[in-house]
Design a protein around this motif. Structure first.
Motif, PDB file in Angstrom:
ATOM      1  N   GLU A 273     -15.697   8.270  10.033  1.00  0.00           N
ATOM      2  CA  GLU A 273     -14.461   7.492  10.083  1.00  0.00           C
ATOM      3  C   GLU A 273     -14.296   6.916  11.478  1.00  0.00           C
ATOM      4  OE1 GLU A 273     -11.906   9.968   6.702  1.00  0.00           O
ATOM      5  OE2 GLU A 273     -11.391  10.197   8.821  1.00  0.00           O
TER       6      GLU A 273
ATOM      7  N   ARG B  97     -11.571  10.460  15.863  1.00  0.00           N
ATOM      8  CA  ARG B  97     -12.398   9.488  15.163  1.00  0.00           C
ATOM      9  C   ARG B  97     -13.260   8.677  16.126  1.00  0.00           C
ATOM     10  NH1 ARG B  97      -9.084  12.557  12.021  1.00  0.00           N
ATOM     11  NH2 ARG B  97      -9.473  12.096   9.814  1.00  0.00           N
TER      12      ARG B  97
ATOM     13  N   TYR C 101     -19.606   3.878   7.997  1.00  0.00           N
ATOM     14  CA  TYR C 101     -18.365   4.651   7.957  1.00  0.00           C
ATOM     15  C   TYR C 101     -17.800   4.653   6.539  1.00  0.00           C
ATOM     16  CZ  TYR C 101     -18.694   3.904  12.999  1.00  0.00           C
ATOM     17  OH  TYR C 101     -19.131   3.855  14.293  1.00  0.00           O
TER      18      TYR C 101
ATOM     19  N   ASP D  50      -4.200   9.617  13.846  1.00  0.00           N
ATOM     20  CA  ASP D  50      -5.315  10.018  12.983  1.00  0.00           C
ATOM     21  C   ASP D  50      -4.881  10.241  11.538  1.00  0.00           C
ATOM     22  OD1 ASP D  50      -6.941   9.859  15.158  1.00  0.00           O
ATOM     23  OD2 ASP D  50      -7.408  11.999  15.293  1.00  0.00           O
TER      24      ASP D  50
ATOM     25  N   PHE E 161      -5.880   8.026   8.387  1.00  0.00           N
ATOM     26  CA  PHE E 161      -7.084   8.163   7.570  1.00  0.00           C
ATOM     27  C   PHE E 161      -6.811   8.899   6.259  1.00  0.00           C
ATOM     28  CE2 PHE E 161      -8.656   7.191  11.766  1.00  0.00           C
ATOM     29  CZ  PHE E 161      -9.689   6.305  11.507  1.00  0.00           C
TER      30      PHE E 161
END
Length: 341
Positions: free
Chosen positions: A9, A38, A100, A117, A120
């Motif tokens: 990611e 990430r 990714y 984060d 995601f």
């Protein structure tokens, strides 16, 4: 113990020249500063110089050069009076980063203030509403899944339907046309892509929720790197043609990162004076230069009547450094709240 880095990611951005590379560098450092786990990836076009690419490689995990995709749609771009936005079609290359599994794209003129984060956990296409038309999303921050199939679909959409604004945002909103109504979980809260432009701001909400902002987006022509920074005082100087567009607190935060993280690398490489003329827009003063002002703060140089001021507000021409500055607006709001109509 620091969390291990997630390998599949990434946060992705785009730099089409050296000036936007400055923005990308600050964006990357702001992501590192808030402890992202990430990867950081950047797309660049051939206009980014080799010296700048070296600086980018110091903070980004991967650099991918892409061929510029230009909409060549002069009629639609003219509606925005922003013909340079055609090059932002290069953003579509982000769907080709298939190494990714999931990514978050962020424009290079964005700044991260808190860890994001958790984005995601969202699905494609997740984005925040655009202030100018809330049924459309702003393409400055969005969650997506790299896919060659989606990339080809976007190109086909560009050929058959085009972009209603001539830039990437119009095309993406056309392709993901059900964003407004399909799934509310794909509507990101505004704090993940807060427009820094004062003309767009809902001031009472900013006062109430401003400390929750995670991402600031410097939309429009005026960018942080076009302001003047005084190295003696460590302060950004108000710009008479730009300061009314952005909240200076965030411009200051951008420059604080630039001076601490980027400027030393420039000086170490001895490139501050030898990089392309595009970078000459950076304004670093060694001595304080007070902004010119014929009157005391809060006193307009040319008093205007209430009708004229109302018209200026409606046109987004707000004197935030003078009569319309934050303290005066807050005072008015407090009076209305405490005293009633």
């Amino acid at each position: 113990m620091a969390a291990s880095q997630v390998q599949d990611e990434a946060f992705v951005t785009l730099a089409t020249n050296d000036s936007y590379s400055y923005g990308a560098l600050v964006l990357a450092h702001s992501l590192r500063a808030v402890g992202t786990t990430r990867k950081l990836a950047i797309l660049i076009t051939p206009n980014v110089t080799s010296r700048m690419r070296q600086l980018l490689s110091d903070v980004f995990d991967s650099i991918t050069q892409v061929d510029p995709l230009d909409s060549h749609d002069e009629a639609n771009l003219a509606l925005l009076t922003r013909p340079e936005l055609g090059i932002t079609f290069s953003k579509l290359h982000c769907w080709r980063l298939t190494q990714y599994n999931k990514c978050v794209f962020m424009d290079a003129d964005a700044l991260v203030l808190q860890n994001i984060d958790d984005l995601f956990e969202r699905e494609e296409l997740s984005a925040a509403t655009d202030c100018g038309w809330p049924d459309c999303f702003n393409s400055g921050v969005f969650v997506f899944r790299p896919s060659e199939e989606t990339y080809r679909g976007l190109l086909q959409c560009a050929v058959t339907q085009g972009s209603f604004d001539g830039g990437d945002q119009g095309l993406l909103n056309t392709y993901f046309s059900d964003w407004a109504t399909k799934d509310i979980s794909r509507h990101l809260p505004f704090i993940y892509n807060m427009t820094s432009s004062r003309a767009y701001s809902y001031l009472p909400a900013f006062v109430r929720y401003g400390d929750q902002v995670k991402v600031v987006h410097f939309i429009g022509i005026a960018k942080p790197w076009q302001f003047t920074y005084d190295t003696s005082s460590g302060m950004v100087l108000p710009h008479e043609s730009m300061s009314s567009h952005h909240e200076l607190t965030f411009i200051q935060a951008w420059w604080d990162i630039f001076v601490a993280r980027v400027k030393p690398k420039l000086e170490a490489a001895q490139t501050a004076q030898t990089m392309s003329s595009e970078l000459g827009k950076l304004k670093l003063l060694s001595t304080a230069t007070p902004p010119s002002s014929p009157t005391e703060p809060g006193v307009p140089a040319h008093p205007v009547d209430s009708r004229t001021r109302q018209f200026q507000w409606e046109q987004g021409q707000i004197d935030y450094l003078g009569e319309d500055r934050f303290e005066n607006i807050k005072k008015k709001l407090d009076e209305k709240i405490n005293n009633g109509p």
